[in-house]
Write a protein that holds these residues in place. Structure first.
Motif, PDB file in Angstrom:
ATOM      1  N   ALA A  91       0.829  -1.202   0.000  1.00  0.00           N
ATOM      2  CA  ALA A  91       0.000   0.000   0.000  1.00  0.00           C
ATOM      3  C   ALA A  91       0.866   1.256   0.000  1.00  0.00           C
ATOM      4  CB  ALA A  91      -0.923  -0.001   1.214  1.00  0.00           C
ATOM      5  N   ALA A  92       1.954   1.246   0.762  1.00  0.00           N
ATOM      6  CA  ALA A  92       2.835   2.412   0.841  1.00  0.00           C
ATOM      7  C   ALA A  92       3.551   2.657  -0.487  1.00  0.00           C
ATOM      8  CB  ALA A  92       3.853   2.229   1.960  1.00  0.00           C
ATOM      9  N   VAL A  93       3.910   1.589  -1.197  1.00  0.00           N
ATOM     10  CA  VAL A  93       4.559   1.730  -2.505  1.00  0.00           C
ATOM     11  C   VAL A  93       3.604   2.386  -3.500  1.00  0.00           C
ATOM     12  CG1 VAL A  93       5.458   0.411  -4.475  1.00  0.00           C
ATOM     13  CG2 VAL A  93       6.192  -0.160  -2.169  1.00  0.00           C
ATOM     14  N   GLY A  94       2.318   2.094  -3.384  1.00  0.00           N
ATOM     15  CA  GLY A  94       1.336   2.709  -4.265  1.00  0.00           C
ATOM     16  C   GLY A  94       1.127   4.191  -3.992  1.00  0.00           C
ATOM     17  N   ILE A  95       1.496   4.645  -2.798  1.00  0.00           N
ATOM     18  CA  ILE A  95       1.305   6.044  -2.437  1.00  0.00           C
ATOM     19  C   ILE A  95       2.497   6.908  -2.818  1.00  0.00           C
ATOM     20  CG2 ILE A  95       0.983   7.609  -0.474  1.00  0.00           C
ATOM     21  CD1 ILE A  95      -0.603   5.344   0.868  1.00  0.00           C
ATOM     22  N   THR A  96       3.703   6.431  -2.573  1.00  0.00           N
ATOM     23  CA  THR A  96       4.893   7.246  -2.802  1.00  0.00           C
ATOM     24  C   THR A  96       6.047   6.389  -3.307  1.00  0.00           C
ATOM     25  OG1 THR A  96       6.447   8.783  -1.772  1.00  0.00           O
ATOM     26  CG2 THR A  96       5.646   7.006  -0.396  1.00  0.00           C
ATOM     27  N   ASP A  97       7.027   7.039  -3.942  1.00  0.00           N
ATOM     28  CA  ASP A  97       8.209   6.339  -4.436  1.00  0.00           C
ATOM     29  C   ASP A  97       9.384   6.416  -3.464  1.00  0.00           C
ATOM     30  OD1 ASP A  97       6.954   5.593  -6.787  1.00  0.00           O
ATOM     31  OD2 ASP A  97       7.534   7.437  -7.816  1.00  0.00           O
ATOM     32  N   ASP A  98       9.306   7.298  -2.477  1.00  0.00           N
ATOM     33  CA  ASP A  98      10.391   7.488  -1.516  1.00  0.00           C
ATOM     34  C   ASP A  98      10.359   6.356  -0.486  1.00  0.00           C
ATOM     35  OD1 ASP A  98      12.508   8.608  -0.118  1.00  0.00           O
ATOM     36  OD2 ASP A  98      11.199   9.897   1.077  1.00  0.00           O
ATOM     37  N   GLN A  99      11.494   5.651  -0.329  1.00  0.00           N
ATOM     38  CA  GLN A  99      11.544   4.510   0.573  1.00  0.00           C
ATOM     39  C   GLN A  99      11.369   4.911   2.035  1.00  0.00           C
ATOM     40  OE1 GLN A  99      14.994   2.094  -0.036  1.00  0.00           O
ATOM     41  NE2 GLN A  99      14.372   1.453  -2.079  1.00  0.00           N
ATOM     42  N   GLU A 100      11.873   6.070   2.418  1.00  0.00           N
ATOM     43  CA  GLU A 100      11.722   6.519   3.805  1.00  0.00           C
ATOM     44  C   GLU A 100      10.240   6.760   4.130  1.00  0.00           C
ATOM     45  OE1 GLU A 100      14.050   6.715   6.179  1.00  0.00           O
ATOM     46  OE2 GLU A 100      15.434   5.849   4.738  1.00  0.00           O
TER      47      GLU A 100
ATOM     48  N   ALA B 237       3.231   3.042  10.402  1.00  0.00           N
ATOM     49  CA  ALA B 237       2.025   3.605  10.998  1.00  0.00           C
ATOM     50  C   ALA B 237       0.836   2.656  10.833  1.00  0.00           C
ATOM     51  CB  ALA B 237       1.713   4.958  10.366  1.00  0.00           C
ATOM     52  N   LEU B 238       0.732   2.006   9.682  1.00  0.00           N
ATOM     53  CA  LEU B 238      -0.363   1.060   9.462  1.00  0.00           C
ATOM     54  C   LEU B 238      -0.259  -0.152  10.375  1.00  0.00           C
ATOM     55  CD1 LEU B 238      -0.656   1.031   5.568  1.00  0.00           C
ATOM     56  CD2 LEU B 238      -2.348   1.874   7.184  1.00  0.00           C
ATOM     57  N   MET B 239       0.962  -0.604  10.604  1.00  0.00           N
ATOM     58  CA  MET B 239       1.173  -1.815  11.382  1.00  0.00           C
ATOM     59  C   MET B 239       1.351  -1.560  12.868  1.00  0.00           C
ATOM     60  SD  MET B 239       0.980  -4.284   9.294  1.00  0.00           S
ATOM     61  CE  MET B 239       1.537  -5.529  10.406  1.00  0.00           C
ATOM     62  N   GLY B 240       1.749  -0.344  13.240  1.00  0.00           N
ATOM     63  CA  GLY B 240       2.056  -0.072  14.635  1.00  0.00           C
ATOM     64  C   GLY B 240       3.363  -0.707  15.050  1.00  0.00           C
TER      65      GLY B 240
ATOM     66  N   PRO C 169       7.830  -0.671  14.991  1.00  0.00           N
ATOM     67  CA  PRO C 169       8.943   0.286  15.006  1.00  0.00           C
ATOM     68  C   PRO C 169       9.431   0.576  13.595  1.00  0.00           C
ATOM     69  CG  PRO C 169       9.359  -1.540  16.511  1.00  0.00           C
ATOM     70  CD  PRO C 169       8.128  -1.877  15.755  1.00  0.00           C
ATOM     71  N   LEU C 170       9.857   1.806  13.385  1.00  0.00           N
ATOM     72  CA  LEU C 170      10.274   2.253  12.060  1.00  0.00           C
ATOM     73  C   LEU C 170      11.487   1.503  11.549  1.00  0.00           C
ATOM     74  CD1 LEU C 170       9.799   4.253   9.740  1.00  0.00           C
ATOM     75  CD2 LEU C 170      11.243   5.871  10.965  1.00  0.00           C
ATOM     76  N   ASP C 171      12.459   1.210  12.407  1.00  0.00           N
ATOM     77  CA  ASP C 171      13.687   0.557  11.949  1.00  0.00           C
ATOM     78  C   ASP C 171      13.437  -0.867  11.451  1.00  0.00           C
ATOM     79  OD1 ASP C 171      13.049  -0.193  14.504  1.00  0.00           O
ATOM     80  OD2 ASP C 171      15.124  -0.386  15.195  1.00  0.00           O
ATOM     81  N   VAL C 172      12.495  -1.565  12.036  1.00  0.00           N
ATOM     82  CA  VAL C 172      12.162  -2.918  11.578  1.00  0.00           C
ATOM     83  C   VAL C 172      11.520  -2.863  10.197  1.00  0.00           C
ATOM     84  CG1 VAL C 172      10.729  -4.939  12.056  1.00  0.00           C
ATOM     85  CG2 VAL C 172      11.896  -3.766  13.928  1.00  0.00           C
ATOM     86  N   VAL C 173      10.631  -1.896   9.994  1.00  0.00           N
ATOM     87  CA  VAL C 173       9.921  -1.777   8.721  1.00  0.00           C
ATOM     88  C   VAL C 173      10.866  -1.303   7.620  1.00  0.00           C
ATOM     89  CG1 VAL C 173       8.006  -0.641   7.552  1.00  0.00           C
ATOM     90  CG2 VAL C 173       7.744  -1.366   9.911  1.00  0.00           C
ATOM     91  N   GLN C 174      11.830  -0.435   7.947  1.00  0.00           N
ATOM     92  CA  GLN C 174      12.782   0.055   6.944  1.00  0.00           C
ATOM     93  C   GLN C 174      13.576  -1.088   6.327  1.00  0.00           C
ATOM     94  OE1 GLN C 174      14.991   3.016   9.101  1.00  0.00           O
ATOM     95  NE2 GLN C 174      13.826   4.693   8.178  1.00  0.00           N
ATOM     96  N   VAL C 175      13.947  -2.067   7.136  1.00  0.00           N
ATOM     97  CA  VAL C 175      14.696  -3.216   6.625  1.00  0.00           C
ATOM     98  C   VAL C 175      13.861  -3.977   5.608  1.00  0.00           C
ATOM     99  CG1 VAL C 175      15.737  -5.415   7.277  1.00  0.00           C
ATOM    100  CG2 VAL C 175      16.083  -3.411   8.714  1.00  0.00           C
ATOM    101  N   GLU C 176      12.585  -4.193   5.919  1.00  0.00           N
ATOM    102  CA  GLU C 176      11.710  -4.930   5.005  1.00  0.00           C
ATOM    103  C   GLU C 176      11.420  -4.144   3.732  1.00  0.00           C
ATOM    104  OE1 GLU C 176      10.640  -8.080   5.174  1.00  0.00           O
ATOM    105  OE2 GLU C 176      11.927  -8.251   6.925  1.00  0.00           O
ATOM    106  N   VAL C 177      11.283  -2.827   3.837  1.00  0.00           N
ATOM    107  CA  VAL C 177      11.052  -1.993   2.655  1.00  0.00           C
ATOM    108  C   VAL C 177      12.249  -2.076   1.716  1.00  0.00           C
ATOM    109  CG1 VAL C 177      10.808   0.393   1.855  1.00  0.00           C
ATOM    110  CG2 VAL C 177       9.402  -0.433   3.726  1.00  0.00           C
TER     111      VAL C 177
END
Length: 101
Positions: A27-36, A44-47, A49-57
């Motif tokens: 869903a986030a990829v469909g909204i913006t092209d910026d990885q950050e 925010a959707l998952m609740g 931590p940001l650092d865990v999600v950044q690795v997966e992105v």
């Protein structure tokens, strides 16, 4: 997770399933092209931590970079040309002059 609702027809049970991390990143990829920003939206959707999600992105960005929208078509005499396939959205309004509606 489920919740019970009392209605005039009796008790109704509503099921709530939060999105998976892959769905949130999609869903986030469909909204913006910026990885950050993608990581912030998915976190925010998952609740989570940001650092865990950044690795997966970043992992998914590497695998998605191989997928392109260009197709190679063999033309005359073996020449190749690239064709870009894009989706075009056609919007129709209520009053169409051709059909009279």
């Amino acid at each position: 997770m489920s919740a019970d609702w009392n209605t005039k027809y009796g008790t109704r049970r509503v099921r709530h399933d939060p999105p998976t991390l892959d769905e949130a990143i999609f869903a986030a990829v469909g909204i913006t092209d910026d990885q950050e920003q993608q990581a912030e939206i998915a976190a925010a959707l998952m609740g989570m931590p940001l650092d865990v999600v950044q690795v997966e992105v970043k992992k998914q960005a590497r695998t998605n970079s191989r997928i392109t929208a260009t197709r190679v078509i063999a033309g005359e005499q073996g020449a190749q040309r690239s064709v870009v396939v894009e989706r075009r959205v056609v919007r129709r309004f209520g009053n169409d002059k051709r059909t009279g509606t």
